[in-house]
Motif scaffolding. Structure first.
Motif, PDB file in Angstrom:
ATOM      1  N   UNK A 298       0.816  -1.205   0.000  1.00  8.99           N
ATOM      2  CA  UNK A 298       0.000   0.000   0.000  1.00  8.99           C
ATOM      3  C   UNK A 298       0.864   1.277   0.000  1.00  8.99           C
ATOM      4  N   UNK A 299       2.161   1.121   0.357  1.00 12.67           N
ATOM      5  CA  UNK A 299       3.052   2.279   0.390  1.00 12.67           C
ATOM      6  C   UNK A 299       3.613   2.625  -0.988  1.00 12.67           C
ATOM      7  N   UNK A 300       3.502   1.687  -1.937  1.00  9.44           N
ATOM      8  CA  UNK A 300       4.140   1.899  -3.242  1.00  9.44           C
ATOM      9  C   UNK A 300       3.560   3.125  -3.939  1.00  9.44           C
ATOM     10  N   UNK A 301       2.235   3.246  -3.960  1.00  8.45           N
ATOM     11  CA  UNK A 301       1.600   4.366  -4.653  1.00  8.45           C
ATOM     12  C   UNK A 301       1.953   5.715  -4.018  1.00  8.45           C
ATOM     13  N   UNK A 302       1.869   5.867  -2.664  1.00 10.28           N
ATOM     14  CA  UNK A 302       2.290   7.141  -2.064  1.00 10.28           C
ATOM     15  C   UNK A 302       3.762   7.465  -2.328  1.00 10.28           C
ATOM     16  N   UNK A 303       4.629   6.439  -2.270  1.00 10.51           N
ATOM     17  CA  UNK A 303       6.047   6.677  -2.542  1.00 10.51           C
ATOM     18  C   UNK A 303       6.254   7.084  -3.996  1.00 10.51           C
ATOM     19  N   UNK A 304       5.476   6.475  -4.873  1.00 12.38           N
ATOM     20  CA  UNK A 304       5.547   6.823  -6.287  1.00 12.38           C
ATOM     21  C   UNK A 304       5.139   8.286  -6.477  1.00 12.38           C
ATOM     22  N   UNK A 305       4.083   8.708  -5.783  1.00  9.36           N
ATOM     23  CA  UNK A 305       3.646  10.103  -5.878  1.00  9.36           C
ATOM     24  C   UNK A 305       4.674  11.053  -5.274  1.00  9.36           C
ATOM     25  N   UNK A 306       5.338  10.602  -4.202  1.00 10.84           N
ATOM     26  CA  UNK A 306       6.404  11.413  -3.612  1.00 10.84           C
ATOM     27  C   UNK A 306       7.533  11.604  -4.619  1.00 10.84           C
ATOM     28  N   UNK A 307       7.900  10.496  -5.289  1.00  7.44           N
ATOM     29  CA  UNK A 307       8.925  10.594  -6.321  1.00  7.44           C
ATOM     30  C   UNK A 307       8.467  11.437  -7.498  1.00  7.44           C
TER      31      UNK A 307
END
Length: 341
Positions: free
Chosen positions: A91-100
């Motif tokens: 579930x953290x992949x999408x937020x981290x992707x948006x952070x990147x």
């Protein structure tokens, strides 16, 4: 004899499965790497400035040092983190992707802002003769590796997200799934590093090759050498522009898709509607029109978001990081140094 034939048949079956797995890994790695195009282009565009101003015989060794640091970033640090995320916190992949994606928007918007309002960049020039060249080289390499870490984190996160999507609903589970993910990410890490730093080496040495051709050859070869020397400055400027545009476009695309996945569908649906309308206007070039329209509006939103992030970064994010994250990294580094001693 029958047992031997059966054994050979089993071996052949295993070989087919292994070959299929390799094909799957290679295919997924190609698709995942393609998704990271914006960060890859920027990586190739940014790195040459770190060797600018050094003697020609130091350029390739410096690039090699940065490339080794990049491999370490991707394979030793980021790949295990990506696998842990996939296993325990997908579930953290999408937020981290948006952070990147936000970082890409910020970097791209900052370059646009500085192009409009020029300023001195300490990485853009080297005052020869001042300071210890070996220390300056170490400083530049360390700075390049730090920059590479941020871009590599974005590349690996994009690749992980793409691999997760490609494998969704597949038959692979457990160790086989994570093994395939590790294989894909490893191939992406190596391939992108080779492409980026191989390209950087060619770019950096192209003018030297052109000068050598012009001096040592005659006729067409000498003319070609002079043409290369004249061509490279414009090419470097074009590469910087393309890299900036790619960063903003990819960053905006990541943000739009992330918001869509989190439940805010308006930006994604509006852009999708505009892309469909553009495709209907020129049905003979529907695919190109749809892609160009999507990229354009993703880029516009990415630029707006990046410009918003510039003051936020300067007055809030960076001061907060200097108070919290920087001391934490310094403490960890100190612990490692003590343990090595």
């Amino acid at each position: 004899m029958a047992g031997l034939i059966a054994l050979l048949d089993d071996v052949a079956g295993i070989a087919k499965v292994a070959a299929a797995s390799i094909d799957d890994v290679t295919g997924m790695a190609a698709k995942a790497g393609a998704k990271a195009a914006g960060a890859v282009i920027d990586d190739a565009a940014v790195t040459p400035k770190y060797v600018h101003g050094f003697d020609a015989n130091r350029e390739l060794p410096i690039i090699w040092k940065i490339a080794k640091g990049s491999i370490f970033n991707k394979v030793v640090i980021l790949l295990p983190i990506a696998l842990l995320l996939s296993a325990f916190a997908p579930w953290l992949i999408s937020p981290l992707l948006m952070l990147g994606g936000s970082y890409l928007c910020f970097e791209g918007a900052e370059k646009v802002y500085h192009a409009i309002s020029p300023h001195d960049d300490p990485h853009d020039h080297y005052e020869g003769g001042k300071g210890d060249p070996s220390k300056l080289e170490e400083t530049k390499v360390a700075g390049a590796i730090k920059t590479d870490f941020i871009l590599s984190a974005e590349i690996m996160t994009i690749a992980l997200n793409e691999v997760t999507a490609l494998m969704a609903g597949g038959a692979l589970v457990g160790a086989a799934k994570y093994g395939t993910e590790a294989g894909v990410l490893f191939v992406v890490a190596l391939a992108i590093t080779v492409i980026v730093y191989g390209s950087v080496a060619l770019i950096v040495k192209a003018d030297d090759v052109g000068v050598a051709m012009a001096k040592r050859q005659t006729g067409f070869v000498a003319a070609l050498g002079r043409g290369i020397v004249r061509f490279m400055p414009g090419f470097m400027k074009a590469l910087t522009i393309i890299g900036t545009a790619a960063m903003i476009w990819v960053g905006g695309n990541i943000i739009v898709h992330g918001l869509h996945e989190m439940g805010w569908h308006a930006p994604y649906e509006w852009i999708h509607h505009q892309a469909e309308a553009a495709a209907q206007l020129v049905p003979q070039f529907a695919g190109i029109a749809s892609w160009a329209t999507t990229a354009f509006f993703d880029g516009i939103l990415g630029l707006i978001w990046g410009l918003i992030l510039i003051p936020l970064s300067e007055y809030i994010i960076v001061p907060l990081a200097n108070v919290t994250i920087v001391p934490l990294f310094a403490a960890v580094k100190s612990i490692f140094k003590r343990s090595e001693a």
